[in-house]
Design a protein around this motif. Structure first.
Motif, PDB file in Angstrom:
ATOM      1  N   GLU A 109       0.860  -1.184   0.000  1.00 56.62           N
ATOM      2  CA  GLU A 109       0.000   0.000   0.000  1.00 56.62           C
ATOM      3  C   GLU A 109       0.895   1.233   0.000  1.00 56.62           C
ATOM      4  OE1 GLU A 109      -2.972  -0.144   3.082  1.00 56.62           O
ATOM      5  OE2 GLU A 109      -4.086  -1.694   2.021  1.00 56.62           O
ATOM      6  N   CYS A 163       2.337   4.966  -0.377  1.00 50.02           N
ATOM      7  CA  CYS A 163       1.755   6.299  -0.192  1.00 50.02           C
ATOM      8  C   CYS A 163       1.884   7.044  -1.517  1.00 50.02           C
ATOM      9  CB  CYS A 163       2.483   7.054   0.914  1.00 50.02           C
ATOM     10  SG  CYS A 163       1.730   8.656   1.262  1.00 50.02           S
ATOM     11  N   PHE A 198      -2.920   9.260  -0.471  1.00 54.19           N
ATOM     12  CA  PHE A 198      -3.639   8.104   0.052  1.00 54.19           C
ATOM     13  C   PHE A 198      -2.812   6.850  -0.233  1.00 54.19           C
ATOM     14  CE2 PHE A 198      -4.646   7.508  -4.290  1.00 54.19           C
ATOM     15  CZ  PHE A 198      -5.211   6.257  -4.472  1.00 54.19           C
ATOM     16  N   HIS A 199      -3.306   5.700   0.176  1.00 55.11           N
ATOM     17  CA  HIS A 199      -2.603   4.430   0.016  1.00 55.11           C
ATOM     18  C   HIS A 199      -3.476   3.443  -0.762  1.00 55.11           C
ATOM     19  CE1 HIS A 199       0.455   5.412   3.133  1.00 55.11           C
ATOM     20  NE2 HIS A 199      -0.538   6.120   3.626  1.00 55.11           N
ATOM     21  N   ARG A 241      -4.377  -0.107  -2.625  1.00 53.02           N
ATOM     22  CA  ARG A 241      -4.000  -1.513  -2.422  1.00 53.02           C
ATOM     23  C   ARG A 241      -3.444  -2.028  -3.746  1.00 53.02           C
ATOM     24  NH1 ARG A 241      -8.654  -3.362  -1.007  1.00 53.02           N
ATOM     25  NH2 ARG A 241      -8.361  -2.661   1.118  1.00 53.02           N
ATOM     26  N   SER A 243       8.147   0.338  -1.101  1.00 52.72           N
ATOM     27  CA  SER A 243       6.862  -0.106  -0.561  1.00 52.72           C
ATOM     28  C   SER A 243       6.748  -1.597  -0.807  1.00 52.72           C
ATOM     29  CB  SER A 243       5.715   0.657  -1.226  1.00 52.72           C
ATOM     30  OG  SER A 243       4.490   0.277  -0.652  1.00 52.72           O
ATOM     31  N   HIS A 275      -6.577   4.269   3.408  1.00 53.07           N
ATOM     32  CA  HIS A 275      -6.044   3.037   2.814  1.00 53.07           C
ATOM     33  C   HIS A 275      -7.123   2.360   1.981  1.00 53.07           C
ATOM     34  CE1 HIS A 275      -2.174   2.683   4.996  1.00 53.07           C
ATOM     35  NE2 HIS A 275      -2.782   3.569   5.765  1.00 53.07           N
ATOM     36  N   GLY A 276      -6.660   1.702   0.909  1.00 56.96           N
ATOM     37  CA  GLY A 276      -7.571   0.950   0.063  1.00 56.96           C
ATOM     38  C   GLY A 276      -8.379   1.835  -0.856  1.00 56.96           C
TER      39      GLY A 276
END
Length: 159
Positions: free
Chosen positions: A17, A19, A65-66, A68, A111, A147-148
């Motif tokens: 995930e 950034c 944001f992160h 997936r 990552s 996340h996601g």
């Protein structure tokens, strides 16, 4: 009559995930001179997946944001990703020394763990993404560093 080639095998998979900054994360070869970010200077106005020197850039629907991300290595061309996707792109890139790649955040931080593709050479990459509208809506509503929501499937195989 020639026999059909054997079906491609999944050799490995990783999830991460990263950034996202400036709407972007990237896959970079772990070798000197691998700088896929250099491709941005000559990129067309609109792109989602962009091959550059020693790697590939991925443009998300929003920033900060992160997403997936599932990164898969295959012995040959894999089957098309199942399900519905917002984007689906295929590009080619080359690795010149090691044959190992790693997902990176825009600032270069790794990552997830590196993936060994088996050596230097030419590779194909298929990237599918979904959840882009929902991610943009969350960001527009003021959410940051969630996340996601936006998901990516990145498949790699030798050319």
């Amino acid at each position: 009559m020639t026999a059909a080639p054997p079906p491609a095998e999944l050799l490995g998979a990783r999830t991460a995930e990263p950034c996202v900054s400036y709407f972007t994360f990237f896959l970079r070869g772990l070798e000197d001179g691998a700088d896929p970010q250099a491709a941005v200077s000559t990129a067309p106005g609109r792109w989602t997946v962009l091959a550059g020197p020693g790697g590939v850039l991925f443009r998300c629907a929003t920033t900060d944001f992160h997403p997936r991300v599932r990164l898969e290595s295959w012995s040959g061309e894999p089957p098309a990703p199942p399900g519905s996707w917002d984007t689906l792109d295929t590009v080619e890139f080359e690795l010149f020394r090691h044959g190992k790649v790693q997902l990176n955040e825009w600032d270069g931080y790794p990552s997830g763990e590196p993936v060994d593709l088996g050596g230097p050479g030419a590779y194909r990459l298929r990237a599918a993404s979904r959840g882009r509208v929902a991610a943009r809506e969350r960001h527009t509503a003021g959410e940051m560093f969630f996340h996601g929501t936006e998901e990516w499937l990145i498949q790699l195989w030798p050319r």
